[in-house]
Design a protein around this motif. Structure first.
Motif, PDB file in Angstrom:
ATOM      1  N   LEU A  79      -5.478  -4.602  -1.502  1.00  0.00           N
ATOM      2  CA  LEU A  79      -6.444  -5.146  -0.554  1.00  0.00           C
ATOM      3  C   LEU A  79      -7.725  -5.597  -1.255  1.00  0.00           C
ATOM      4  CD1 LEU A  79      -6.126  -2.674   2.469  1.00  0.00           C
ATOM      5  CD2 LEU A  79      -5.120  -4.956   2.222  1.00  0.00           C
ATOM      6  N   GLU A  80      -8.105  -4.883  -2.317  1.00  0.00           N
ATOM      7  CA  GLU A  80      -9.339  -5.218  -3.037  1.00  0.00           C
ATOM      8  C   GLU A  80      -9.145  -6.414  -3.965  1.00  0.00           C
ATOM      9  OE1 GLU A  80     -12.750  -3.079  -5.884  1.00  0.00           O
ATOM     10  OE2 GLU A  80     -11.006  -1.926  -5.173  1.00  0.00           O
ATOM     11  N   PHE A  81      -7.936  -6.525  -4.503  1.00  0.00           N
ATOM     12  CA  PHE A  81      -7.652  -7.612  -5.462  1.00  0.00           C
ATOM     13  C   PHE A  81      -6.414  -8.391  -4.999  1.00  0.00           C
ATOM     14  CE2 PHE A  81      -9.491  -4.015  -7.838  1.00  0.00           C
ATOM     15  CZ  PHE A  81     -10.670  -4.612  -8.292  1.00  0.00           C
ATOM     16  N   PRO A  82      -6.535  -9.163  -3.935  1.00  0.00           N
ATOM     17  CA  PRO A  82      -5.378  -9.849  -3.356  1.00  0.00           C
ATOM     18  C   PRO A  82      -4.771 -10.937  -4.258  1.00  0.00           C
ATOM     19  CG  PRO A  82      -7.407 -10.596  -2.329  1.00  0.00           C
ATOM     20  CD  PRO A  82      -7.781  -9.420  -3.173  1.00  0.00           C
ATOM     21  N   ASP A  83      -5.522 -11.408  -5.252  1.00  0.00           N
ATOM     22  CA  ASP A  83      -5.006 -12.477  -6.117  1.00  0.00           C
ATOM     23  C   ASP A  83      -4.357 -11.951  -7.390  1.00  0.00           C
ATOM     24  OD1 ASP A  83      -5.956 -14.424  -4.351  1.00  0.00           O
ATOM     25  OD2 ASP A  83      -7.945 -14.443  -5.296  1.00  0.00           O
ATOM     26  N   ASP A  84      -4.404 -10.649  -7.606  1.00  0.00           N
ATOM     27  CA  ASP A  84      -3.822 -10.074  -8.819  1.00  0.00           C
ATOM     28  C   ASP A  84      -2.297 -10.143  -8.796  1.00  0.00           C
ATOM     29  OD1 ASP A  84      -6.266  -9.499  -9.836  1.00  0.00           O
ATOM     30  OD2 ASP A  84      -5.961  -7.322  -9.985  1.00  0.00           O
ATOM     31  N   SER A  85      -1.713 -10.291  -9.969  1.00  0.00           N
ATOM     32  CA  SER A  85      -0.262 -10.129 -10.101  1.00  0.00           C
ATOM     33  C   SER A  85       0.044  -8.641 -10.155  1.00  0.00           C
ATOM     34  CB  SER A  85       0.230 -10.807 -11.372  1.00  0.00           C
ATOM     35  OG  SER A  85      -0.295 -10.140 -12.517  1.00  0.00           O
ATOM     36  N   THR A 129      -2.241  -2.662 -14.451  1.00  0.00           N
ATOM     37  CA  THR A 129      -3.246  -2.405 -15.491  1.00  0.00           C
ATOM     38  C   THR A 129      -4.465  -1.706 -14.896  1.00  0.00           C
ATOM     39  OG1 THR A 129      -2.528  -4.347 -16.752  1.00  0.00           O
ATOM     40  CG2 THR A 129      -4.726  -3.501 -17.224  1.00  0.00           C
ATOM     41  N   ARG A 130      -4.863  -2.111 -13.701  1.00  0.00           N
ATOM     42  CA  ARG A 130      -6.022  -1.489 -13.052  1.00  0.00           C
ATOM     43  C   ARG A 130      -5.754  -0.019 -12.744  1.00  0.00           C
ATOM     44  NH1 ARG A 130      -9.697  -5.354 -11.560  1.00  0.00           N
ATOM     45  NH2 ARG A 130      -8.933  -7.490 -11.289  1.00  0.00           N
ATOM     46  N   LEU A 131      -4.486   0.301 -12.442  1.00  0.00           N
ATOM     47  CA  LEU A 131      -4.136   1.676 -12.070  1.00  0.00           C
ATOM     48  C   LEU A 131      -3.531   2.462 -13.231  1.00  0.00           C
ATOM     49  CD1 LEU A 131      -2.544   0.912  -8.577  1.00  0.00           C
ATOM     50  CD2 LEU A 131      -4.861   1.761  -9.050  1.00  0.00           C
ATOM     51  N   ASN A 155       0.166 -12.162  -0.723  1.00  0.00           N
ATOM     52  CA  ASN A 155      -0.256 -12.324   0.671  1.00  0.00           C
ATOM     53  C   ASN A 155       0.654 -11.537   1.614  1.00  0.00           C
ATOM     54  OD1 ASN A 155      -1.860 -13.763   2.807  1.00  0.00           O
ATOM     55  ND2 ASN A 155       0.180 -14.573   3.296  1.00  0.00           N
ATOM     56  N   LYS A 156       1.945 -11.552   1.320  1.00  0.00           N
ATOM     57  CA  LYS A 156       2.888 -10.796   2.150  1.00  0.00           C
ATOM     58  C   LYS A 156       2.620  -9.294   2.034  1.00  0.00           C
ATOM     59  CE  LYS A 156       7.812 -10.725   3.273  1.00  0.00           C
ATOM     60  NZ  LYS A 156       9.155 -11.266   2.910  1.00  0.00           N
ATOM     61  N   GLN A 157       2.283  -8.848   0.821  1.00  0.00           N
ATOM     62  CA  GLN A 157       1.981  -7.421   0.611  1.00  0.00           C
ATOM     63  C   GLN A 157       0.714  -7.018   1.356  1.00  0.00           C
ATOM     64  OE1 GLN A 157       1.802  -7.456  -3.643  1.00  0.00           O
ATOM     65  NE2 GLN A 157       4.042  -7.613  -3.879  1.00  0.00           N
ATOM     66  N   VAL A 158      -0.301  -7.883   1.332  1.00  0.00           N
ATOM     67  CA  VAL A 158      -1.545  -7.605   2.049  1.00  0.00           C
ATOM     68  C   VAL A 158      -1.270  -7.444   3.541  1.00  0.00           C
ATOM     69  CG1 VAL A 158      -3.756  -8.597   2.793  1.00  0.00           C
ATOM     70  CG2 VAL A 158      -3.096  -8.679   0.379  1.00  0.00           C
ATOM     71  N   GLN A 159      -0.448  -8.343   4.102  1.00  0.00           N
ATOM     72  CA  GLN A 159      -0.124  -8.277   5.524  1.00  0.00           C
ATOM     73  C   GLN A 159       0.615  -6.984   5.866  1.00  0.00           C
ATOM     74  OE1 GLN A 159      -1.406 -10.474   7.691  1.00  0.00           O
ATOM     75  NE2 GLN A 159      -2.361 -11.379   5.871  1.00  0.00           N
ATOM     76  N   GLN A 160       1.524  -6.571   4.979  1.00  0.00           N
ATOM     77  CA  GLN A 160       2.263  -5.322   5.211  1.00  0.00           C
ATOM     78  C   GLN A 160       1.321  -4.122   5.178  1.00  0.00           C
ATOM     79  OE1 GLN A 160       5.113  -5.630   2.041  1.00  0.00           O
ATOM     80  NE2 GLN A 160       6.611  -6.772   3.277  1.00  0.00           N
ATOM     81  N   ILE A 161       0.386  -4.121   4.221  1.00  0.00           N
ATOM     82  CA  ILE A 161      -0.552  -2.993   4.096  1.00  0.00           C
ATOM     83  C   ILE A 161      -1.486  -2.933   5.304  1.00  0.00           C
ATOM     84  CG2 ILE A 161      -2.492  -2.101   2.729  1.00  0.00           C
ATOM     85  CD1 ILE A 161      -1.006  -3.339   0.252  1.00  0.00           C
ATOM     86  N   LEU A 162      -1.969  -4.072   5.752  1.00  0.00           N
ATOM     87  CA  LEU A 162      -2.822  -4.099   6.937  1.00  0.00           C
ATOM     88  C   LEU A 162      -2.065  -3.622   8.170  1.00  0.00           C
ATOM     89  CD1 LEU A 162      -4.722  -7.489   6.389  1.00  0.00           C
ATOM     90  CD2 LEU A 162      -5.632  -5.160   6.106  1.00  0.00           C
ATOM     91  N   PHE A 163      -0.788  -4.002   8.252  1.00  0.00           N
ATOM     92  CA  PHE A 163       0.041  -3.547   9.365  1.00  0.00           C
ATOM     93  C   PHE A 163       0.191  -2.027   9.333  1.00  0.00           C
ATOM     94  CE2 PHE A 163       4.383  -2.329  10.699  1.00  0.00           C
ATOM     95  CZ  PHE A 163       4.307  -2.658  12.044  1.00  0.00           C
ATOM     96  N   ILE A 164       0.440  -1.469   8.135  1.00  0.00           N
ATOM     97  CA  ILE A 164       0.590  -0.010   7.998  1.00  0.00           C
ATOM     98  C   ILE A 164      -0.711   0.692   8.374  1.00  0.00           C
ATOM     99  CG2 ILE A 164       0.899   1.857   6.308  1.00  0.00           C
ATOM    100  CD1 ILE A 164       2.819  -0.056   4.795  1.00  0.00           C
ATOM    101  N   ALA A 165      -1.835   0.175   7.862  1.00  0.00           N
ATOM    102  CA  ALA A 165      -3.133   0.794   8.153  1.00  0.00           C
ATOM    103  C   ALA A 165      -3.405   0.816   9.648  1.00  0.00           C
ATOM    104  CB  ALA A 165      -4.244   0.036   7.419  1.00  0.00           C
TER     105      ALA A 165
END
Length: 314
Positions: A268-274, A280-282, A237-247
């Motif tokens: 942003l697409e997978f906010p619940d992923d570890s 793994t997705r990337l 959640n903290k990472q999502v907030q930082q990314i939205l702030f940057i965007a």
């Protein structure tokens, strides 16, 4: 009925070899506390457990012929309806007490070596001591505890020595009016019960203890897993907030270098992923994902601090 009462019920039903009976009887007599009554030197042993009174009576009559023994019952408290039981030895008092090594006046608490000169006799003595003055907590309780009480320090020390012979690391502590010899470790309480012959209640103790330990282990694992899930969710959640702030500040995440851009969009697409799942997705490692996420965190902090940055160098 309490667990301790169940243990004593089992013990009072055990058959005891004639060679060991006097060791158990010696402990039962001295630990319950004998007293002389009247000029005829009648000896009385009192207990609140009817089965123990019967045990003392049976062992006396089986091991000494032509003695007169009586069992008495008295109301301990009319309100609670508790009763106390007395075993009265009315004849051959001096002979029996001397043979058992019991001083009716309590002046000589030491145990004669002939009472304890064999391993099975020492087991029997411990059984008698527990029957007379012992207790054990139910294994359903978290506080494992077994104890034997005596008013004589020397006797407590002797019990300690006997128990250590059976690898039972007992300890002694003071209590008002006497001393307690006790065990705290569950596995050693199990060993003690086995040593004195309480096989069935020992197995019950072990079963209940194992179930408790298993439940506790599962609870700890569940709590740890929940804590990790919460920790991962908070970090994400903290990472999502930082990314939205940057965007919002730079206008478009596509302005970021490709590696940083890809993980920002993935978060942003997978906010619940570890981080492992994002990696793994990337097709990158967890450490690689963590490194790129740290770059995003540093960028967000630079923007907040008004520091001049170069997106191409991220």
């Amino acid at each position: 009925m309490s667990y301790a009462a169940d243990v004593k019920k089992e013990l009072t039903g055990l058959l005891v070899h004639n060679g060991n009976a006097k060791a158990e009887l010696s402990a039962l007599m001295r630990m319950n506390g004998v007293s002389t009554l009247g000029l005829d030197q009648t000896v009385s042993v009192r207990t609140e457990n009817a089965a123990i009174a019967r045990r003392i009576y049976t062992l006396l009559t089986q091991n000494y012929t032509d003695i007169i023994v009586e069992v008495t019952v008295a109301d301990h408290n009319h309100i609670s309806q508790h009763k106390s039981y007395g075993v009265l030895l009315k004849t051959q008092v001096n002979e029996v007490m001397a043979d058992l090594g019991v001083d009716p006046f309590g002046l000589h608490p030491e145990i004669p070596s002939r009472i304890l000169n064999q391993v099975d006799k020492r087991r029997s003595f411990l059984r008698g001591a527990f029957l007379a003055a012992g207790s054990v907590n139910s294994p359903e309780k978290a506080n494992y505890h077994l104890e034997i009480f005596t008013s004589h320090e020397e006797l407590a020390e002797q019990l300690l020595v006997i128990m250590k012979e059976f690898s039972l690391p007992a300890k002694i502590t003071d209590r008002t009016g006497g001393y307690i010899v006790y065990l705290k470790r569950a596995e050693k309480i199990v060993d003690f019960l086995s040593t004195i012959g309480a096989t069935q209640t020992m197995l019950r103790f072990e079963d209940i203890r194992m179930m408790r330990d298993m439940r506790n282990s599962v609870n700890r694992m569940t709590n740890a897993e929940m804590a990790n899930i919460q920790k991962t969710a908070d970090a994400a959640n903290k990472q999502v907030q930082q990314i939205l702030f940057i965007a919002n500040e730079i206008g478009d995440l596509d302005l970021l270098p490709s590696k940083i851009r890809d993980i920002a969009k993935a978060r942003l697409e997978f906010p619940d992923d570890s981080l492992t799942e994002l990696g793994t997705r990337l097709d990158i490692s967890k450490s690689g994902a963590n490194h790129r996420m740290r770059k995003l965190k540093e960028l967000a902090q630079m923007i907040k601090d008004g520091v001049i940055y170069d997106l191409s160098k991220l």
